[in-house]
Design a protein around this motif. Structure first.
Motif, mmCIF file in Angstrom:
data_model
loop_
_atom_site.group_PDB
_atom_site.id
_atom_site.type_symbol
_atom_site.label_atom_id
_atom_site.label_comp_id
_atom_site.label_asym_id
_atom_site.label_seq_id
_atom_site.Cartn_x
_atom_site.Cartn_y
_atom_site.Cartn_z
ATOM 1 N N GLY A 102 0.794 -1.221 0.000
ATOM 2 C CA GLY A 102 0.000 0.000 0.000
ATOM 3 C C GLY A 102 0.831 1.278 0.000
ATOM 4 O O GLY A 102 0.277 2.364 0.125
ATOM 5 N N ILE A 103 2.159 1.141 -0.125
ATOM 6 C CA ILE A 103 2.987 2.346 -0.176
ATOM 7 C C ILE A 103 3.195 2.781 -1.622
ATOM 8 O O ILE A 103 2.899 2.032 -2.551
ATOM 9 N N LYS A 104 3.681 3.979 -1.794
ATOM 10 C CA LYS A 104 3.888 4.518 -3.139
ATOM 11 C C LYS A 104 5.105 3.870 -3.787
ATOM 12 O O LYS A 104 6.070 3.496 -3.115
ATOM 13 N N LYS A 105 5.041 3.761 -5.115
ATOM 14 C CA LYS A 105 6.123 3.128 -5.871
ATOM 15 C C LYS A 105 7.443 3.850 -5.647
ATOM 16 O O LYS A 105 8.488 3.220 -5.518
ATOM 17 N N LYS A 106 7.408 5.180 -5.569
ATOM 18 C CA LYS A 106 8.649 5.937 -5.378
ATOM 19 C C LYS A 106 9.286 5.635 -4.019
ATOM 20 O O LYS A 106 10.484 5.785 -3.848
ATOM 21 N N ASP A 107 8.479 5.194 -3.044
ATOM 22 C CA ASP A 107 9.005 4.815 -1.738
ATOM 23 C C ASP A 107 9.464 3.359 -1.712
ATOM 24 O O ASP A 107 10.408 3.015 -0.999
ATOM 25 N N ALA A 108 8.796 2.504 -2.459
ATOM 26 C CA ALA A 108 9.109 1.076 -2.455
ATOM 27 C C ALA A 108 10.364 0.749 -3.264
ATOM 28 O O ALA A 108 11.156 -0.108 -2.871
ATOM 29 N N LYS A 109 10.558 1.427 -4.387
ATOM 30 C CA LYS A 109 11.650 1.078 -5.301
ATOM 31 C C LYS A 109 13.025 1.125 -4.641
ATOM 32 O O LYS A 109 13.802 0.173 -4.767
ATOM 33 N N PRO A 110 13.397 2.185 -3.908
ATOM 34 C CA PRO A 110 14.731 2.181 -3.292
ATOM 35 C C PRO A 110 14.910 1.074 -2.251
ATOM 36 O O PRO A 110 16.001 0.517 -2.122
ATOM 37 N N VAL A 111 13.845 0.737 -1.545
ATOM 38 C CA VAL A 111 13.934 -0.321 -0.538
ATOM 39 C C VAL A 111 14.128 -1.675 -1.220
ATOM 40 O O VAL A 111 14.975 -2.471 -0.809
ATOM 41 N N VAL A 112 13.346 -1.941 -2.263
ATOM 42 C CA VAL A 112 13.472 -3.201 -2.991
ATOM 43 C C VAL A 112 14.866 -3.300 -3.627
ATOM 44 O O VAL A 112 15.530 -4.341 -3.535
ATOM 45 N N ASP A 113 15.328 -2.228 -4.246
ATOM 46 C CA ASP A 113 16.661 -2.226 -4.860
ATOM 47 C C ASP A 113 17.757 -2.477 -3.827
ATOM 48 O O ASP A 113 18.689 -3.252 -4.067
ATOM 49 N N ALA A 114 17.658 -1.834 -2.668
ATOM 50 C CA ALA A 114 18.655 -2.019 -1.612
ATOM 51 C C ALA A 114 18.638 -3.451 -1.092
ATOM 52 O O ALA A 114 19.697 -4.051 -0.855
ATOM 53 N N MET A 115 17.445 -3.997 -0.912
ATOM 54 C CA MET A 115 17.329 -5.370 -0.420
ATOM 55 C C MET A 115 17.943 -6.366 -1.400
ATOM 56 O O MET A 115 18.653 -7.288 -1.005
ATOM 57 N N LEU A 116 17.683 -6.169 -2.683
ATOM 58 C CA LEU A 116 18.274 -7.058 -3.689
ATOM 59 C C LEU A 116 19.795 -6.921 -3.706
ATOM 60 O O LEU A 116 20.515 -7.915 -3.894
ATOM 61 N N ALA A 117 20.309 -5.720 -3.496
ATOM 62 C CA ALA A 117 21.760 -5.515 -3.436
ATOM 63 C C ALA A 117 22.361 -6.256 -2.242
ATOM 64 O O ALA A 117 23.406 -6.919 -2.365
ATOM 65 N N VAL A 118 21.702 -6.174 -1.090
ATOM 66 C CA VAL A 118 22.180 -6.871 0.109
ATOM 67 C C VAL A 118 22.159 -8.381 -0.115
ATOM 68 O O VAL A 118 23.120 -9.089 0.229
ATOM 69 N N LEU A 119 21.078 -8.891 -0.692
ATOM 70 C CA LEU A 119 20.992 -10.327 -0.984
ATOM 71 C C LEU A 119 22.072 -10.756 -1.970
ATOM 72 O O LEU A 119 22.692 -11.809 -1.812
ATOM 73 N N GLY A 120 22.308 -9.946 -2.997
ATOM 74 C CA GLY A 120 23.355 -10.253 -3.972
ATOM 75 C C GLY A 120 24.734 -10.300 -3.335
ATOM 76 O O GLY A 120 25.542 -11.183 -3.643
ATOM 77 N N GLU A 121 25.015 -9.370 -2.436
ATOM 78 C CA GLU A 121 26.304 -9.362 -1.736
ATOM 79 C C GLU A 121 26.450 -10.596 -0.852
ATOM 80 O O GLU A 121 27.521 -11.206 -0.797
ATOM 81 N N ALA A 122 25.384 -10.973 -0.165
ATOM 82 C CA ALA A 122 25.434 -12.157 0.693
ATOM 83 C C ALA A 122 25.684 -13.413 -0.135
ATOM 84 O O ALA A 122 26.482 -14.273 0.251
ATOM 85 N N LEU A 123 25.014 -13.522 -1.274
ATOM 86 C CA LEU A 123 25.258 -14.669 -2.159
ATOM 87 C C LEU A 123 26.691 -14.638 -2.685
ATOM 88 O O LEU A 123 27.331 -15.678 -2.813
ATOM 89 N N GLY A 124 27.188 -13.444 -2.987
ATOM 90 C CA GLY A 124 28.562 -13.304 -3.457
ATOM 91 C C GLY A 124 29.579 -13.764 -2.427
ATOM 92 O O GLY A 124 30.661 -14.244 -2.775
ATOM 93 N N ASP A 125 29.234 -13.629 -1.153
ATOM 94 C CA ASP A 125 30.117 -14.064 -0.063
ATOM 95 C C ASP A 125 29.846 -15.505 0.366
ATOM 96 O O ASP A 125 30.415 -15.972 1.354
ATOM 97 N N ASN A 126 28.960 -16.192 -0.362
ATOM 98 C CA ASN A 126 28.573 -17.580 -0.043
ATOM 99 C C ASN A 126 28.007 -17.722 1.367
ATOM 100 O O ASN A 126 28.177 -18.746 2.015
ATOM 101 N N ARG A 127 27.305 -16.696 1.831
ATOM 102 C CA ARG A 127 26.685 -16.769 3.161
ATOM 103 C C ARG A 127 25.339 -17.485 3.078
ATOM 104 O O ARG A 127 24.627 -17.361 2.098
ATOM 105 N N GLU A 128 25.008 -18.208 4.120
ATOM 106 C CA GLU A 128 23.690 -18.827 4.227
ATOM 107 C C GLU A 128 22.702 -17.729 4.596
ATOM 108 O O GLU A 128 22.988 -16.878 5.445
ATOM 109 N N LEU A 129 21.551 -17.738 3.957
ATOM 110 C CA LEU A 129 20.540 -16.715 4.209
ATOM 111 C C LEU A 129 19.298 -17.360 4.807
ATOM 112 O O LEU A 129 18.852 -18.412 4.354
#
Length: 74
Positions: free
Chosen positions: A9-36
């Motif tokens: 229910g939030i605005k797209k302009k508010d959701a996009k940076p959060v989703v992008d940041a979360m995907l970046a964090v997940l990508g870094e964790a996978l890059g470090d072979n960390r269990e998630l």
């Protein structure tokens, strides 16, 4: 991002940076072979890795402890 906007229910302009940041964090964790541990998706662990000239291929295992509820808007 559109599905996140609909569900939250939030605005797209508010959701996009959060989703992008979360995907970046997940990508870094996978890059470090960390269990998630990603509730409710489950526990994700890298099983195999193959290095390629332009990147790498990861084979991951996802273990869920309970069934996910299927949503109509997926």
């Amino acid at each position: 991002i559109d599905t996140v906007v609909i569900r939250s229910g939030i605005k797209k302009k508010d959701a996009k940076p959060v989703v992008d940041a979360m995907l970046a964090v997940l990508g870094e964790a996978l890059g470090d072979n960390r269990e998630l541990i990603l509730p409710p998706m489950g526990r994700l662990k890298i099983r195999k890795e193959k290095k390629l000239p332009n990147g790498r291929v990861l084979v991951a295992k996802i273990r869920q402890t309970s069934q996910l509820k299927k949503s109509d808007d997926d």
